[in-house]
Each structure stands twice: as C-alpha cells, then as structure tokens.
Design an enzyme around this catalytic site. Structure first.
Site, PDB file in Angstrom:
ATOM      1  CG  ASP A 188      11.357  39.659  -0.356  1.00 37.76           C
ATOM      2  OD1 ASP A 188      10.356  40.388  -0.238  1.00 37.76           O
ATOM      3  OD2 ASP A 188      11.692  39.127  -1.432  1.00 37.76           O
ATOM      4  CG  ASP A 238       6.564  37.325  -3.726  1.00 38.08           C
ATOM      5  OD1 ASP A 238       5.852  36.330  -3.873  1.00 38.08           O
ATOM      6  OD2 ASP A 238       6.129  38.442  -3.379  1.00 38.08           O
ATOM      7  CG  ASP A 257      14.343  37.808  -4.237  1.00 40.80           C
ATOM      8  OD1 ASP A 257      13.683  38.526  -3.452  1.00 40.80           O
ATOM      9  OD2 ASP A 257      13.885  37.392  -5.323  1.00 40.80           O
TER      10      ASP A 257
END
Length: 220
Positions: free
Chosen positions: A8, A10, A167
């Site tokens: 991922d 961000d 996250d």
C-alpha cells in the site's frame, strides 16, 4: 518461494500524512475554524478524503456539503503532493534487499492512479516498481482482491507466492481474498476503527525493517 511483495502507498510505503493533512488545516483556517492538531488528523489519512473531511469538518460522505469539500481538498492536495512525503525510515533498505534477492515489488493503493504514479515517480521508484496501481485502475478498489491480482498479473507472478503489506484492515482483507500472505504495518496510519493486531494478518510489524525478518530476508 516468494516471488513479489506489494505495498500500500499511504502509511505503508511512504509517510504521506503531512501532505494529506495540510489541505484540511488550510481549509479550516480559511473558514475561521480553530486549528486541529496534526496528530488528531493523522490516523484518518488512511481513509483518504472521506476520513479527513469527516474528522476535519464532521461531514459524512452522504452529506450534501461533502462533494464541494472533497473537490477542494483534492485540488489542494494535487498541487502539493510531494512537499513532505517521504519513504518511511528503513523502507529504502527493505526495497534494496528485495532487489538484491530478485524479488519483484510494486505499489497498490486505493488513491486514484493519477496521484499514485507521480508520487511513486517523485520518490524515485518509478523505474524499480513493477506496478503503480490506484483505486481506479481496475473496476474495483480494496478490499476487493482485483487490484492485487492485477498487480500479480503485471509482475508475472503467482498471487499465492506474493505478500501484501498495508496499514488498513481493507489491505489485509484484500490480501487474504487474493490468496496472498499479509503483513499489517502497525507503524502506519492504521485508522481508528480497530487495532492492527486484530486484523488477522499473517505478520504484524512495527517498523519497515521488521518486514525483512517476516520475509526471512534479514542478514545475520
């Protein structure tokens, strides 16, 4: 045998929080609203415009005021996406280790592709990453597995021999649905709805460098 690792963007590969939060702070200031501490907004960066507008203005996605706020936020963000954005500490060493091991890696985000590509390029990773996939690259966004499966196709690898690192709970759900091994990045933004330890990931890491141990790539 591990063939590829997908990240991922961000809150996992790069710390983009400051550049995501700054438009909200500026929008509040121009409206004469009290400042909101950066740390109060940071967890909502994992939710993109929807989460930041909710925390910054108390406006839900189905509120009639949301579209205008979203458009203003995105316009401000697009003008300054790489002011503070950096790889998380240790991530450069992780990517170097993957390269040395001959393991392909790429970026799969829910951010729209027209933002993902310039950020990946601006971080100096454009030539090294096997993909830079956004939430609109395929007909589906995470937690649907299609963006991850598309990344595996672009890399020419078997999804079952891949790892997805994220996250957010949606990242882990997408990874499981794509039959990939999953890693929860507890150092990221992680949202406010549940703790990374509760997501059911195969591995939980507190720093990027711990990923090398999870992948058994750490040097003795």
């Amino acid at each position: 045998m591990l063939q590829a690792v997908f990240f991922d963007l961000d809150g996992t590969l790069a710390d983009t929080a400051r550049d995501l939060v700054e438009p909200i702070l500026a929008m509040r200031a121009e409206r004469g609203l009290e400042p909101v501490p950066f740390e109060a907004l940071r967890p909502y960066a994992s939710m993109g415009a929807r989460g930041l507008i909710l925390r910054g203005f108390g406006v839900e996605r189905d509120d009639e005021a949301f579209p205008a706020l979203r458009d203003e936020f995105l316009a401000r963000y697009e003008r300054a996406m790489l002011v503070h954005t950096r790889l998380f500490e240790g991530m450069d060493a992780v990517l170097d280790a993957l390269d040395r091991a001959g393991i392909r890696w790429g970026v799969i985000s829910n951010k729209v592709e027209r933002y993902v590509r310039p950020i990946v390029a601006g971080l100096g990773l454009g030539e090294r990453s096997v993909c830079a996939i956004g939430g609109d690259t395929t007909p589906f966004a995470k937690p649907h597995p299609e963006p991850l499966l598309h990344g595996a196709r672009l890399a020419g690898v078997d999804p079952a021999r891949c790892v997805y690192v994220g996250d957010d709970l949606r990242d882990i759900e997408a990874g499981r649905a794509a039959a990939m091994r999953t890693v929860a990045a507890a150092y990221g933004f992680c949202g406010v709805e549940s703790a990374p330890a509760d997501w059911g990931a195969d591995h939980l890491i507190d720093t990027p460098l711990q990923l090398l141990h999870a992948l058994e790539l750490a040097r003795a």
